[in-house]
Write a protein that holds these residues in place. Structure first.
Motif: not given
Length: 314
Positions: A171-187
């Motif tokens: 849940r932390v992955t989907e709600l926090v980490a994945r959005p952060l990575l997609n927005l700021h480190w899309p690679q």
């Protein structure tokens, strides 16, 4: 996803052993453990039997006990692991609580050219968790950091997804980490389990990375590895299904805050946010605020520690 994603079944143990012997590479497995007496013994037993005795892929199996109050150390030692207490590593440097602290100190307690981390709370453990993620490091010279990817069934009567598949954890992955990575480190958007605790890397990379001391260590290592060695040096391997205990909502909130803090430090270090999170518990007819510190301290690259540099030079 196309160039650096594999399945554990893509590389046989025979192929891995041939590459390991040819290169003279050594492999250390580290299990960070805090009160994991119920699961750590089985994990150690499987790794020893399948990857040390039947096939000598792993040279060193170390459980780092993070001040457990149960029988974690005794169970791990009885199963055949070398147990090292967190506070016995770099004793001149007072330890702080946190998973990343234990992983950072483990570099001083191990010697392998490849270091493989696995959480100690896994159930129905498979040796593929180790051999799968070590594999690309033995067979692909350009790869330096490998994450495991897997399904994470939530269980507990959780409603299935719209397509009937079991509800997933993370849940932390989907709600926090994945959005952060997609927005700021899309690679890094192609990583299925960016916060997963099962990953392996070359020591030559790990010793150059700072380690967030707490739950943010996985995100920090992934982002910093991208910046240091580039996307093509990162990979992931499908190891099937990961079963472990799940945290309650408030623990997830603290984890989420730590993940955000770790990301924020890497986005703009001069502009810091409040390093704490306030949550609420019902007491009687009302709610009481509880404020928890968010881990902000990081350990420097291990190469900057005098004791480590001296040991390596020796």
């Amino acid at each position: 996803m196309s160039r650096r994603s594999w399945s554990a079944s893509d590389r046989s143990l025979e192929r891995l052993m041939s590459a390991k012997v040819r290169q003279g590479t050594t492999v250390s497995v580290v299990l960070p453990a805090l009160n994991e007496e119920a699961t750590v013994g089985e994990i150690v037993t499987i790794i020893r039997r399948e990857l040390m005795e039947n096939t000598p892929l792993v040279d060193e199996l170390v459980v780092i006990d993070s001040a457990s109050s149960d029988r974690t150390s005794e169970v791990a030692a009885a199963a055949g692991a070398r147990v090292v207490h967190r506070d016995a590593i770099l004793p001149g440097l007072p330890a702080v609580a946190g998973k990343g602290e234990v992983l950072w100190r483990s570099l001083m307690a191990t010697t392998g050219d490849i270091v493989c981390f696995c959480d100690a709370d896994l159930r129905d453990f498979s040796a593929d968790f180790v051999s799968g993620i070590v594999g690309p490091l033995l067979t692909e010279p350009e790869v330096q950091f490998v994450k495991a990817m897997y399904d994470r069934p939530l269980g507990g009567g959780a409603a299935p997804g719209p397509d009937g598949t079991p509800a997933q954890g993370g849940r932390v992955t989907e709600l926090v980490a994945r959005p952060l990575l997609n927005l700021h480190w899309p690679q890094l958007a192609g990583f299925v389990q960016p916060l997963g605790g099962e990953y392996a890397a070359r020591r030559s990379l790990l010793e150059r990375l700072p380690f967030p001391v707490g739950y943010g260590v996985e995100l920090g290592l992934l982002v910093d590895s991208l910046n240091l060695v580039g996307l093509d040096a990162l990979a992931q391997v499908d190891v099937g299904t990961r079963k472990h205990r799940h945290q309650d909502g408030q623990a997830l909130g603290r984890m989420a805050a730590t993940i955000y803090r770790t990301a924020q430090l890497r986005l703009s270090r001069p502009h810091l946010v409040r390093p704490s999170i306030t949550q609420f518990e019902r007491v009687g007819n009302g709610f009481v605020p509880r404020t928890h510190r968010v881990d902000t301290e990081e350990r420097p690259p291990m190469l900057e520690i005098g004791e480590y540099a001296a040991r390596r030079a020796a």
